[in-house]
Design a protein around this motif. Structure first.
Motif, short mmCIF file in Angstrom:
data_model
loop_
_atom_site.label_atom_id
_atom_site.label_comp_id
_atom_site.label_asym_id
_atom_site.label_seq_id
_atom_site.Cartn_x
_atom_site.Cartn_y
_atom_site.Cartn_z
N ASN A 1 107.96 -27.10 51.22
CA ASN A 1 106.61 -26.52 51.27
C ASN A 1 106.09 -26.50 52.71
O ASN A 1 105.00 -27.01 53.00
N ALA A 2 106.86 -25.90 53.59
CA ALA A 2 106.51 -25.87 55.01
C ALA A 2 105.14 -25.23 55.22
O ALA A 2 104.76 -24.28 54.53
N GLY B 1 102.79 -24.88 58.85
CA GLY B 1 102.88 -24.09 60.07
C GLY B 1 101.63 -23.32 60.40
O GLY B 1 100.58 -23.48 59.79
N LEU C 1 99.44 -20.57 58.03
CA LEU C 1 98.82 -21.05 56.79
C LEU C 1 97.33 -20.73 56.74
O LEU C 1 96.80 -20.32 55.71
N LEU C 2 96.65 -20.91 57.89
CA LEU C 2 95.20 -20.66 57.94
C LEU C 2 94.89 -19.23 57.50
O LEU C 2 93.88 -18.99 56.84
N GLY D 1 97.71 -18.47 53.79
CA GLY D 1 97.78 -19.45 52.71
C GLY D 1 99.15 -20.11 52.63
O GLY D 1 100.06 -19.80 53.39
N SER D 2 99.28 -21.01 51.68
CA SER D 2 100.50 -21.81 51.57
C SER D 2 101.57 -21.08 50.76
O SER D 2 101.31 -20.07 50.10
N HIS E 1 95.53 -28.82 63.61
CA HIS E 1 95.04 -27.55 63.06
C HIS E 1 93.72 -27.80 62.35
O HIS E 1 93.57 -28.81 61.67
N ASP F 1 92.81 -26.62 59.77
CA ASP F 1 92.97 -26.59 58.31
C ASP F 1 93.00 -28.02 57.78
O ASP F 1 93.35 -28.26 56.63
N ASN G 1 94.53 -30.77 59.44
CA ASN G 1 95.79 -31.45 59.75
C ASN G 1 95.72 -32.08 61.14
O ASN G 1 95.70 -31.39 62.15
N ALA H 1 100.91 -34.39 55.75
CA ALA H 1 100.28 -33.08 55.59
C ALA H 1 101.31 -31.99 55.36
O ALA H 1 101.23 -31.23 54.41
N GLU H 2 102.31 -31.93 56.27
CA GLU H 2 103.27 -30.83 56.16
C GLU H 2 104.73 -31.27 56.29
O GLU H 2 105.62 -30.47 56.09
N HIS H 3 104.98 -32.50 56.62
CA HIS H 3 106.36 -32.92 56.86
C HIS H 3 107.09 -33.37 55.60
O HIS H 3 108.31 -33.45 55.60
#
Lengths: 557, 557
Positions: B244-245, B247, B250-251, B254-255, B471, B473, B475, B510-512
């Motif tokens: 679910n990367a 990056g 996304l802002l 979206g995801s 970010h 968002d 993060n 958050a994203e890793h």
């Protein structure tokens, strides 16, 4: 599942009288949600006022709605007694316990004054909005908190009492009302906004908040909800999430799968699953909340929602265009995505037969006549001058290139509403055309209209009208009308339409869900392995099957 | 789980030498992915060419990237022998079978010439990109189709052989390499685009397609991928989805939860789950594909992806601004969302300490000095004139209102790259500052910088630098540097940072993702009920636990 059982269970959207209404902003007359007797109507009126149930329900069939409000109007309605679902569909009750006096006493003790057992009062909650299915629940509970729902489910699970979660009861596939005597758990009193963050745009609220109320709340803070649908005046956000509602703003803001950031859910055993994060990014383990989005209350009861809300657009424009072919509708869409880009917020299409129905039955005037296809494009953005310039450039281009033959633009509210009504009132016009067979399908966008053509060719003169309209996000509303219901016509339509859809890997339910009525058609859109896995998920989360039984999935073989 | 075991297992992002690189567009020198000997390097080079593995790996730590390309540069690298994960973390091997000669013979028969057993060749695939963890797999398989993966898993499941799915091996939490001798299943040869629909913008491709290649393919068709990250030159789309990367994009877009429309997945028992729909709307049953998004290969191996792609923006602008406080960073974000609206595509912040590191260690020049905070805003839209006008209006407003003290704008590619490098090379600058303790956290946006302040106050002079960037968002990349590794400093940071994050319902990843390194911290972001349910899902889908063991979830108690 055999073909005959499919035929037996297939959904016939016809022959009933749709409720009719006049909705002007907030003023909704009370003479619409009809009953057999005046006395009953008055009682329901009182109930509706008490429970904030809109007596006149807004259009939930059209699937479109303006960012603001659009008036919908019909004439009078006739009363109708709805057949019990169990009789109509020949369903056998599963071996759940029956509600006993001691059960009632337990719930009265748990949530005093919020247990409804009066059959007259219950009637409103036992029938769906379409008046097409009816259960015979003997008890409705009105909890205020997740903790109360937790206690309720813990008890029901132990007692093996089936439950039917209910939001605004605006579903179209019989998912929101009991099939037998399931206890109705209403989220109507769970209507509190918990928080709103004006920097991140993240709203957290209880599941029973009405969508329109949330949108109004947000508009005052210069935001909007990321979804909008005709039923907004009645539907609950919890129900929207539970059914993964689509609607008009999907093209711009994406689906609830992306905008819902967190959920609080009560599981069948009463445990509260708190995944109510207000974070745009969270990669800590599996995203459990996704299981509950679109599972129609069969895996848990959503009690609170965290959702990402966009800023309120400063500028809204609408254009209504005529095209000579569906390939030009597609070509215009491609051009539009390039030239309008980030301000495109809706792209709807309808064929000339739709327009003729609207003109003939509703006496609406089509400003762009003589075309086989019509397009409605909405833009919304942050700069009026820029938006209008983009729109003008786009219109000049599509007119010059011959993609579009004629068109009209609306920037003022009155004309915007008038143009939207041409699209939005197609459903209503159809009900005046006779018996309607309705289908809500997702298809690859380039195939979207082929099904209408093939269905028309297949049915020939046995159908009165075969019309197609929908959203260019790949959602076709196929409607077939006839003077009266005919089993042979239905046989000609089904399973043809489902097989055609399956052939192109489409979906037999784009945005309405499966609920009670469509659960047996899931195989047309999902492989056996997927259905099997869904059944395993259901068994894992709700081993006794008490949550919204008879819905969404066919029984495990 | 006790505190001591948490401490024992906690991740120390320090003391190793990060690989260093020089990346100029497509030209990547080969002297970067270092090895102990020249001979080994040459062998790896040959391997990398053969298997299309980038020898110099792009920045995957910074989390930002321009829509186009941005150059990243460092100096030389030093070789490093990576300790075996099992020894470093004291992990006990689970009772899986060991690969036997007959197993090798089976796979050689199944996918002849695509079974790697040479220990030297395997080395590249046993170590993660950060050179922080190392497994000792004795076999790597390179299937080309889902059917081949199906056969592989069916066999492995029967034999109870553990497997480690591997895409581009660019993960940061040890999820993409084996812990022990798991069989590596590489998706590298599954790199075919299956279809692209230029009307709907839906791309369907195999899981092994490299993100950058997909983006280049789409750019020629006037589209882009909805996600972008530093590792794009190496990472596979299947791995992106499996983790679910997040990056940069996304802002705006979206995801992956919203943009991924369908997946094909092979389950642990070898069955192929085909949910590869190319439909924006499909409400037929539970959305099973969501289970596999972000589950890091522990529930199934993603073999194909259907994803919604946006149109390529015609205009890109960048501004770099200085602010006097973090509340002004937030205020500018709110203003920006209102005034730039639909064209806002990135909003990054960094504190002055970050900038000082970049200036001191990398000799980059900050064009807007003397501010405690800096902001980088990117716009992308469909009309250059409109975008620039919006940007100018916004800049005039934020300057006049005092939200921003100074700033610079870039519209040309060279200056855009230069400004991006100020943000993107912070990670690199940090590695020059000493031992780095790194945290990737999601927090409510208004709390985002408070953690940096509190950590700085807590650590005082025991830390060399405590910096924050990220970010908007929500993060935060929190980084703490010290002259050398200190256990007492680590004790002062952890579990403080995790507890602080948990206090505000944040996410410790958050994203890793959680991978191998963070799985024991899940409780800081997810309640026990959720973890339990995740474990049940895992047990249901992979009862023998063969899929990417030792990852994502702590063992069931």
């Amino acid at each position: 599942m055999t073909v005959s059982s499919l035929v037996q269970l297939r959904l016939v959207w016809c022959c009933w009288t749709l409720p009719r209404w006049q909705m002007n902003g907030h003023k909704r007359p009370l003479a619409v949600w009809t009953s057999a007797t005046v006395q009953w109507t008055l009682k329901q009126k009182k109930l509706a006022e008490l429970y904030r149930i809109p007596m006149s329900r807004p259009s939930i069939l059209s699937g479109t709605s303006l960012l603001g409000k659009r008036a919908l109007s019909t004439t009078s309605s006739s009363p109708k007694e709805v057949m019990l679902t169990s009789e109509q569909y020949g369903v056998k009750r599963l071996p759940f316990s029956h509600v006993s006096d001691s059960d009632i006493a337990f719930f009265e003790h748990l949530i005093p004054g919020r247990v409804i057992t009066d059959p007259d009062e219950l009637r409103l909650f036992n029938v769906d909005w379409l008046q097409s299915v009816r259960g015979c629940s003997k008890m409705l509970l009105r909890p205020r908190t997740a903790a109360e729902i937790s206690e309720i489910l813990r008890y029901c699970n132990k007692r093996k009492l089936a439950v039917n979660p209910q939001g605004g009861n605006t579903g179209l596939v019989g998912g929101s009302v009991p099939v037998f005597d399931e206890i109705i758990i209403s989220t109507a009193l769970m209507n509190q906004v918990i928080s709103f963050n004006s920097v991140s745009g993240i709203l957290v609220c209880q599941a029973g908040c009405i969508l329109e109320n949330l949108n109004q709340y947000l508009e005052e803070l210069d935001f909007i909800m990321p979804l909008d649908l005709g039923a907004k005046g009645s539907c609950h956000i919890g129900g929207n999430v539970a059914t993964n509602a689509g609607g008009l703003r999907l093209l711009r803001y994406g689906s609830l799968r992306g905008t819902v950031l967190g959920l609080e859910v009560v599981l069948a055993d009463g445990s509260i699953l708190n995944c109510l994060a207000s974070l745009r990014k969270d990669n800590t383990g599996y995203d459990l909340k996704q299981l509950f989005i679109g599972s129609e209350g069969t895996l848990g009861i959503i009690t609170a929602v965290s959702i990402l809300c966009p800023r309120k657009p400063k500028s809204v424009n609408l254009v209504f265009l005529g095209c000579q072919s569906f390939s030009q509708v597609l070509g215009t869409f491609t051009t539009c995505k390039g030239m309008l880009g980030e301000i495109l917020s809706a792209y709807e299409f309808m064929d000339d037969k739709c327009m003729k129905l609207v003109e003939n039955h509703l006496k609406l005037s089509n400003p762009v006549t003589g075309n086989p296809f019509y397009i409605l494009i909405e833009t919304s953005g942050s700069n009026t001058v820029h938006d209008e310039e983009k729109l003008n450039n786009f219109l000049e281009h599509v007119m010059a290139s011959g993609l579009v033959t004629d068109g009209t633009v609306a920037t003022e509210d009155k004309k915007i509403k008038m143009l939207w009504s041409l699209r939005e009132r197609i459903t209503e016009a159809l009900t005046h055309d006779g018996c309607v067979y309705k289908y809500d399908l997702s298809l690859p966008v380039e195939r979207l209209y082929d099904l209408v053509i093939d269905t028309r060719a297949r049915l020939g003169k046995t159908a009165k009208n075969v019309v197609g309209y929908g959203h260019l996000d790949g959602n076709l509303h196929l409607n077939i009308t006839a003077e009266s219901y005919s089993h042979s016509l239905l046989d000609a339509i089904e399973p043809f339409v489902y097989e055609w859809t399956a052939q192109y890997n489409g979906s037999i339910s784009a945005e309405h869900g499966l609920g009670f009525k469509k659960k047996h058609y899931i195989q047309y859109s999902k492989p056996q392995e997927a259905v099997l896995l869904m059944q395993q998920v259901k068994a894992m989360l709700d081993p006794k099957g008490i949550l919204n039984p008879y819905k969404t999935l066919p029984a495990s073989s």
